[in-house]
Design a protein around this motif. Structure first.
Motif: not given
Lengths: 211, 579
Positions: B332, B337, B416, B421, B439
Motif C-alpha cells: 500500500t 495509509f 480507502a 482498501i 489490506l
C-alpha cells in the motif's frame, strides 16, 4: 551569527527576521527575494546559515538549492518550504540541504525547529522521519555518545552533514581525503547509513548538534 | 462503429449513390456481356450473324462507356450531384435500350430459346436492383426498355403460330414480376438510405464525443492547476501569520496580551488544519492524488503510531494496546495509509472516555486485517452511514469549530477507496466502535545488507529494550540499534523498563549495570524475567570488579565491558536473540 534569508514573500521574510532576532539577538540578517540576489550576497560573504524557500521566481526549487550550495562552499543550507511531502524532504537533503522546516508547522514547532537549527542541529519534519510527532528532545542532548566512534570521526560526520565536500573537509581538518573516507565509512556503519542523506536523517532523529 | 474497411460516408446521399454506381460499373460488364453472348448464341442460326455481331458490339460499347463514365462521376465536383445522377440515368436508359434491342430476335427464334432469353432478361433486371441500390430513376430507366417490350411480345403472341393462354399468362407474369421488382427496389433503396444516414450520425457523434473529451480533459487540467495554486496562495498568508504568531509569543507581553496572542494562535491553528482538510478533500475528489504502492511492514509502522498517541491516551487514562505479528507486510501507499490510521486512531481516542483503544493486525487470506477498536461512546445505527459524510459530526450541534469540521471520516473513506482498501465499521452506543481495514499482503522485500556486517536479517524488526540512566547513551544506543534495523525502546530505570515491557514485549534487553540510586541492571533483568521468564538480556558495565562478574554469571546474563566496540555489541545482541 550571520544569516541569509531567501524567500520571495516580503512579509514572510519580515516575520522570519523578527522570529530569528527574537531567538538569537546577536544575529545579523541579510535577505534576498530570488536566487540571483542570493548568489550575489553569498558570493564572498561568510554566512553561518542560509534559510532557503523552494518557491522562488526565476530559477527555483532543488536546482536553486544546488546552485546556492556550490556558490557558498560548505555553508549549511536549511530549506524552509510550504511543501512537507516526505519525498520532497528527502530530495532536498540529497541535493545538499542540512535540514528542512515546513512552513505549515505550528508556531511552537517553528520556534523549536529554528532554535535547533540556530544551535547547528539538524531538523527534519517528524512525518519525513516516520517518527513520533513532537520534537521532544531531552535537555542536554548536545552530546551523543556513539559507542566505538572517536571524536575525530564525529568531526568528519559533522562536516559532511553540513554539506562540505570531502576535499574541503580534508583541508579544514588537516587530514588526507583517504582518511576522511575511512572515518566516514566507520561513522556511516555505526549509524546504519549508506550515504550522507541517511546520515542526515539519523542525525535528525538523534537531535545531533554540530558545534 | 463503422468497420475499418468502409470508407467514411459521403457528404450527401447522391454522392453515395454515385460511388456505388461507379463500383458496380466496374464489376458488372463481364457477367452482363456473357449474358449477352448467351442471347446471341440462342439466336444464332435464326438471325443473320452480322446483325448479332453488330448488336454484341453495341452492348460492349455501352458497357465500356458505363464503366468509364460512371467510374469518373464521383470525382467531378464541377457538376452538381443532381446533374451527375441525370447522366447516370441516361446511361442506364441506353443500357436498357441496348439489351432491349435483343428482343428484335424474339419473333425469329424457337420456343425454348425464347424462354431462355426471357429468363436471362428477367435475371438482368433482378440483378439491377442491387447494382442501382434500388434508386428508382436509374432502375426504371433500365427495366422499362427491357421488361416492357418483353411483356408486350409475349402478350401479342408475335411470331407464334398459335398463341394461347400460356403466352398471355406469361406476359401477365412478366408485368407482375416488374411490379414486384419495383417494390423490392424501393425497399432496397430505403435500406440504403437508412444505412447512409446512420453512418452520417455516427461520424457526427464521434466528432462531438471528441470535442466533449477534449473539453473534459482541459477542465481537468485547469482544476489541477487551480488546486495547486489555491493550495499555495491560500497557505502563504497562514504561514506568515504563524511566523508572526510565534514572534509574538516570544515578546514579553502583559498577561492580557499574552492571552490574546494565545487565542489568536489557536484560531490560526484551527484555520490551517481545516484549510488542509478542505484542500485534501478537493484533491481527492479531483483525482489528483498520486498513489505510490510499496511493501510496508506493519509492526514497526503501527508501533510508531502508538508511540505518537501514547501520551494523549495516557492523559485521558486510556489504555492503548498493539497486537501485530512479525513479518507482516502489506502492499500500500505508506503516507496515505498512515493518514487513514492516524485519523481513525485520533477519532477513537477522542470519542472514548474510559477503557482502551486497541490496534490489532491479523493475517487473513490474501493479506492482513487491521482493526482499530475502542470502548468509547459508539455510534447509533441510524447515524452509521452519515458519519462518513462531509461536515457531519455527532454531538456537535452548536458547530463548535475547535472540534474540527467533521471531515476526518470523509477523508478516510476517500483514501480507502483510492487505495482499494475494504473498510468495515461495527459500532453500538455504549459498546464502542471498531474499524476494520483489509489490506493486500506483500512479499517482504529483500533487505540490502549493510556493508561489512554479518547476516543483518537477524536484526530485522528485533525489539530491543534499552535501560540506561544517561540520556546521551540512550540516544546513542537508539541510533545504533535503528541503524541495525532493530526497534528500540528507551527507559531509564527498572520501573520504567517493566512498564514499557508490559505494554510492548521486547525481544532482547540491553541494560547498563549501573542505574540511578540503588537500581542496577541485574535487578532490572530479574524483574523483567518475572514478566517474561526466558527473555534474552545483555549487560554493559564500566566496572570490572570481580563481584560484578560473579553476579552477572550467577544471573546467567552475558556481560560486556565499556567501551564496547560496535561490532562486539552487534554480535552480543545477535547471539542473545538467537538463544
Amino acid at each position: 551569527m550571520k544569516l541569509l534569508v531567501v524567500d520571495d514573500h516580503a512579509l514572510f521574510r519580515e516575520g522570519l527576521k523578527l522570529l530569528l532576532t527574537g531567538l538569537e539577538p546577536q544575529a545579523r540578517l541579510q535577505e534576498a527575494g530570488d536566487l540571483v540576489q542570493a548568489l550575489k550576497l553569498a558570493d564572498g560573504a561568510d554566512f553561518d546559515l542560509i534559510l532557503l524557500d523552494l518557491k522562488l521566481p526565476g530559477p527555483h526549487g532543488l536546482d536553486a538549492l544546488e546552485s546556492l550550495r556550490d556558490a557558498s562552499a560548505g555553508v549549511p543550507i536549511v530549506v524552509l518550504s510550504g511543501e512537507d511531502d516526505p519525498a520532497v524532504v528527502r530530495a532536498a537533503i540529497e541535493r545538499g540541504a542540512m535540514g528542512f522546516i515546513p512552513k505549515s508547522s505550528t508556531p511552537e514547532v517553528l520556534i523549536q525547529a529554528l532554535r535547533l537549527v540556530l544551535a547547528r542541529g539538524v531538523y527534519l519534519p517528524p512525518l519525513a522521519l516516520g517518527a513520533r510527532a513532537a520534537v521532544a528532545l531531552p535537555a542536554g542532548s548536545a552530546e551523543i555518545k556513539l559507542p566505538g566512534i572517536t571524536e575525530r570521526q564525529m568531526d568528519v560526520l559533522r562536516c559532511v552533514i553540513r554539506g562540505k565536500p570531502n576535499k574541503v573537509i580534508a583541508r579544514d581538518l588537516d587530514i588526507s581525503e583517504g582518511t576522511v573516507k575511512l572515518h566516514l565509512s566507520a561513522v556511516f556503519r555505526a549509524l546504519g547509513a549508506h550515504n550522507r542523506t541517511e546520515a542526515v536523517y539519523a542525525a535528525a532523529k538523534l537531535g545531533l548538534r554540530l558545534v | 462503429m463503422t468497420s475499418p474497411t468502409q470508407p467514411p460516408p459521403s457528404a450527401s446521399l447522391e454522392e453515395e449513390i454515385l460511388r456505388l454506381l461507379a463500383r458496380q460499373g466496374r464489376r458488372v460488364p463481364v457477367p452482363v456481356f456473357l449474358a449477352a453472348l448467351l442471347i446471341a448464341a440462342l439466336a444464332y442460326g435464326h438471325v443473320p450473324a452480322w446483325i448479332l455481331a453488330a448488336w454484341l458490339s453495341l452492348v460492349a460499347i455501352v458497357l465500356a462507356a458505363r464503366w468509364a463514365v460512371l467510374g469518373r462521376l464521383p470525382a467531378l465536383p464541377a457538376l452538381t450531384a443532381q446533374a451527375r445522377l441525370r447522366v447516370a440515368v441516361a446511361l442506364s436508359a441506353i443500357n436498357g435500350a441496348a439489351h432491349g434491342l435483343s428482343l428484335g430476335f424474339f419473333p425469329f427464334i424457337p420456343e425454348l430459346e425464347r424462354a431462355v432469353q426471357t429468363m436471362v432478361l428477367i435475371g438482368l433486371c433482378a440483378g439491377s436492383v442491387a447494382t442501382t441500390a434500388g434508386y428508382l430513376p436509374i432502375f426504371l430507366a433500365y427495366i422499362v426498355p427491357t421488361l416492357g417490350p418483353l411483356a408486350a411480345l409475349w402478350g401479342s403472341g408475335a411470331g407464334v403460330a398459335r398463341s394461347g393462354w400460356i403466352e398471355k399468362s406469361t406476359a401477365g407474369l412478366i408485368v407482375l414480376m416488374g411490379a414486384i421488382l419495383i417494390a423490392l427496389a424501393r425497399d432496397v433503396y430505403r435500406l440504403f438510405r437508412e444505412s447512409f444516414e446512420i453512418r452520417l450520425q455516427q461520424a457526427d457523434s464521434n466528432r462531438q464525443l471528441k470535442i466533449a473529451l477534449d473539453r473534459a480533459e482541459a477542465a481537468n487540467r485547469a482544476k489541477t492547476r487551480f488546486l495547486a495554486s489555491a493550495s499555495h496562495d491560500l497557505r502563504q498568508p497562514i504561514h506568515t501569520l504563524s511566523l508572526f504568531g510565534a514572534a509574538l509569543t516570544m515578546c514579553s507581553l502583559s498577561e492580557r496580551a499574552s492571552e490574546v496572542a494565545h487565542h489568536m494562535n489557536t484560531a490560526l491553528q484551527g484555520l490551517a488544519t481545516q484549510l488542509d482538510a478542505l484542500l485534501d478533500i478537493s484533491k481527492l475528489d479531483a483525482g489528483v492524488v498520486r498513489v505510490d504502492r510499496a511493501p510496508l511492514e506493519l509492526r514497526p509502522f503501527l508501533a510508531h503510531l502508538c508511540e505518537e498517541f501514547e501520551p494523549v491516551a495516557r492523559g485521558k487514562g486510556l489504555e492503548l494496546a498493539l497486537e501485530c505479528p512479525r513479518d507482516a507486510f502489506v502492499d500500500t501507499d505508506r503516507t496515505l495509509f498512515e493518514r487513514i490510521a492516524r485519523n481513525l486512531l485520533d477519532n477513537s481516542i477522542k470519542y472514548t472516555d474510559a477503557g482502551r483503544v486497541s490496534l490489532r493486525a491479523q493475517r487473513e487470506p490474501g493479506g492482513f486485517a487491521v482493526a482499530i477498536a475502542d470502548s468509547g461512546r459508539g455510534i447509533p445505527e441510524s447515524e452509521q452511514d452519515r458519519v462518513f459524510e462531509e461536515f457531519y459530526q455527532l454531538d456537535n450541534p452548536e458547530r463548535d469549530r475547535t472540534r474540527g469540521l467533521g471531515l476526518g471520516l470523509a477523508i478516510v473513506k476517500r483514501l480507502a477507496d483510492l487505495l482499494a482498501i475494504r473498510m468495515d465499521m461495527t459500532s453500538a452506543p455504549g459498546e464502542g466502535t471498531t474499524f476494520r481495514l483489509l489490506l493486500p499482503g506483500a512479499r517482504s522485500p529483500s533487505r540490502e545488507p549493510v556493508v561489512g556486517t554479518l547476516e543483518p536479517s537477524r536484526f530485522a524488526s528485533l525489539h530491543v529494550l534499552v535501560i540506561d540512566d544517561e540520556a546521551a547513551v540512550r540516544l546513542g544506543m537508539k541510533t545504533l540499534l535503528e541503524g541495525m534495523g532493530c526497534r528500540a525502546t528507551l527507559t531509564d530505570s527498572t520501573e520504567q523498563a517493566v512498564a514499557a515491557a508490559r505494554s510492548d514485549r521486547p525481544d532482547v534487553v540491553l541494560a547498563d549495570f549501573r542505574l540511578r540510586g540503588a537500581d542496577n541492571g541485574i535487578d532490572a533483568v530479574r524483574a523483567l524475567r518475572q514478566l517474561y521468564p526466558s527473555i534474552p538480556a545483555v549487560l554493559i558495565s564500566g566496572d570490572i570488579a570481580p563481584e560484578r562478574l560473579r553476579e552477572a554469571e550467577q544471573a546467567a546474563i552475558p556481560l560486556l565491558h565499556k567501551p564496547v566496540p560496535f561490532d562486539l555489541l552487534k554480535q552480543a545482541i545477535a547471539s542473545a536473540a538467537e538463544r
